[in-house]
Design a protein around this motif. Structure first.
Motif, short mmCIF file in Angstrom:
data_model
loop_
_atom_site.label_atom_id
_atom_site.label_comp_id
_atom_site.label_asym_id
_atom_site.label_seq_id
_atom_site.Cartn_x
_atom_site.Cartn_y
_atom_site.Cartn_z
N ALA A 271 12.52 -0.33 0.67
CA ALA A 271 13.50 -1.35 0.28
C ALA A 271 13.95 -2.14 1.50
O ALA A 271 14.09 -3.38 1.44
CB ALA A 271 14.70 -0.70 -0.41
N TYR A 272 14.20 -1.44 2.59
CA TYR A 272 14.62 -2.12 3.82
C TYR A 272 13.54 -3.07 4.32
O TYR A 272 13.80 -4.24 4.65
CB TYR A 272 14.96 -1.10 4.90
N MET A 273 12.29 -2.59 4.39
CA MET A 273 11.20 -3.42 4.88
C MET A 273 11.00 -4.65 4.00
O MET A 273 10.74 -5.75 4.49
CB MET A 273 9.92 -2.60 4.98
N ARG B 109 21.69 3.31 7.50
CA ARG B 109 21.21 4.70 7.56
C ARG B 109 19.72 4.77 7.84
O ARG B 109 19.29 5.56 8.68
CB ARG B 109 21.53 5.46 6.27
N ILE B 110 18.91 3.94 7.19
CA ILE B 110 17.48 4.00 7.43
C ILE B 110 17.14 3.50 8.83
O ILE B 110 16.22 4.00 9.48
CB ILE B 110 16.69 3.23 6.34
N VAL B 111 17.90 2.52 9.32
CA VAL B 111 17.68 2.05 10.69
C VAL B 111 18.03 3.15 11.69
O VAL B 111 17.28 3.42 12.64
CB VAL B 111 18.50 0.77 10.97
N ARG B 112 19.17 3.81 11.48
CA ARG B 112 19.56 4.89 12.38
C ARG B 112 18.57 6.06 12.29
O ARG B 112 18.31 6.74 13.28
CB ARG B 112 20.98 5.37 12.05
N GLU B 113 18.02 6.28 11.12
CA GLU B 113 17.00 7.33 10.96
C GLU B 113 15.76 6.98 11.78
O GLU B 113 15.18 7.85 12.45
CB GLU B 113 16.65 7.51 9.49
N ALA B 114 15.34 5.72 11.73
CA ALA B 114 14.18 5.29 12.52
C ALA B 114 14.45 5.47 14.01
O ALA B 114 13.56 5.91 14.76
CB ALA B 114 13.85 3.84 12.20
N ASN C 286 0.82 -1.22 0.00
CA ASN C 286 0.00 0.00 0.00
C ASN C 286 0.86 1.26 0.00
O ASN C 286 0.55 2.24 -0.68
CB ASN C 286 -0.93 0.01 1.21
N SER C 287 1.95 1.23 0.76
CA SER C 287 2.81 2.41 0.86
C SER C 287 3.63 2.63 -0.41
O SER C 287 4.17 3.72 -0.62
CB SER C 287 3.75 2.27 2.06
N SER C 288 3.73 1.62 -1.24
CA SER C 288 4.49 1.74 -2.50
C SER C 288 3.74 2.53 -3.56
O SER C 288 4.32 2.88 -4.59
CB SER C 288 4.84 0.35 -3.03
#
Length: 259
Positions: free
Chosen positions: A251-253, A223-228, A166-168
């Motif tokens: 992409a990470y999920m 980077r996306i993990v640290r952003e979260a 859905n988020s895509s």
């Protein structure tokens, strides 16, 4: 009152019990805190208070509605989210217990299955905080690691897979929401918690899930993990471009769900 609780949490719990005892004397025999408090990851201003109220019999819905409406007037934040159960409910598979009263973001529902699942039972049993009533260990909370793993896989294959799909779609409401800080943190750390549960058998906090991801997954995802994690703790964003952040998030999920 448990003195080790955050002062804000203690004030809300005290106010809730005072209102419950006044409107429905003798109803709440036990009040327990689960969620981020039980997992040692409560963050004032960010986290909600997740409660489990233990009652002997089905409470009057209108009186409970009044209790939570008055509590909101006194303490609008943090949210006081939770459910009402009997001790017998806690000793059984939550999937086999009847629906009952629950509260989420001040919305009271008389017949709900919200939070009546093994994650709640496991978090309560492993680290729940007793505000009123016997210790959590005395409750005999039902635990089933194999069923927890099975339902975790189901959750990843249903809710979270749909979440990413859905988020895509960028012009959908889900797609627009995925640009937000809240959805970024919820999405990245949410799927990671489930993957960690499958790996360790334990329910992790959001912060612990982020640390697990940094230790487990390739550096390209850091980077996306640290952003979260940054969204939970504060500080400047690690992404200058929210379109890039959203792409990294999805992409990470997808990677975590396909592991």
């Amino acid at each position: 009152m448990i003195t080790s609780l955050d002062d804000g949490v203690s004030r809300v719990c005290d106010a809730y019990l005072e209102l419950a005892d006044r409107h429905v004397p003798g109803l709440v025999g036990g009040l327990y805190l689960q969620g981020s408090i039980a997992l040692g990851d409560y963050r004032p201003g960010k986290s909600d208070i997740d409660f489990v109220a233990v009652v002997d019999e089905r409470p009057d819905a209108e009186l409970l509605r009044r209790v939570h409406a008055e509590l909101r007037k006194r303490h609008a934040r943090p949210f006081f989210d939770g459910l009402y159960v009997t001790r017998e409910d806690l000793r059984r598979d939550p999937e086999k217990t009847p629906a009952g009263p629950s509260v989420h973001r001040w919305r009271f529902t008389e017949e709900s299955r919200a939070e009546r699942h093994l994650v709640t039972w496991h978090v309560l049993a492993r680290g729940g905080v007793a505000v009123r009533g016997p210790s959590v260990a005395e409750l005999g909370v039902h635990l089933d690691p194999d069923a927890l793993a099975h339902r975790t896989r189901e959750n990843m294959a249903t809710y979270w897979t749909r979440w990413v799909a859905n988020s895509s779609r960028p012009l959908s409401s889900w797609g627009i929401a995925s640009f937000s800080d809240h959805q970024t943190s919820w999405g990245a750390l949410g799927v990671t918690r489930l993957r960690q549960t499958l790996a360790t058998g334990e329910i992790a906090s959001k912060t612990a899930a982020g640390e697990y991801a940094l230790e487990t997954f390739d550096e390209r995802w850091h980077r996306i993990v640290r952003e979260a994690l940054r969204i939970r703790t504060g500080g400047p964003s690690l992404h200058r471009n929210r379109f890039r952040r959203r792409a990294d998030l999805l992409a990470y999920m997808t990677m975590v769900l396909e592991k």
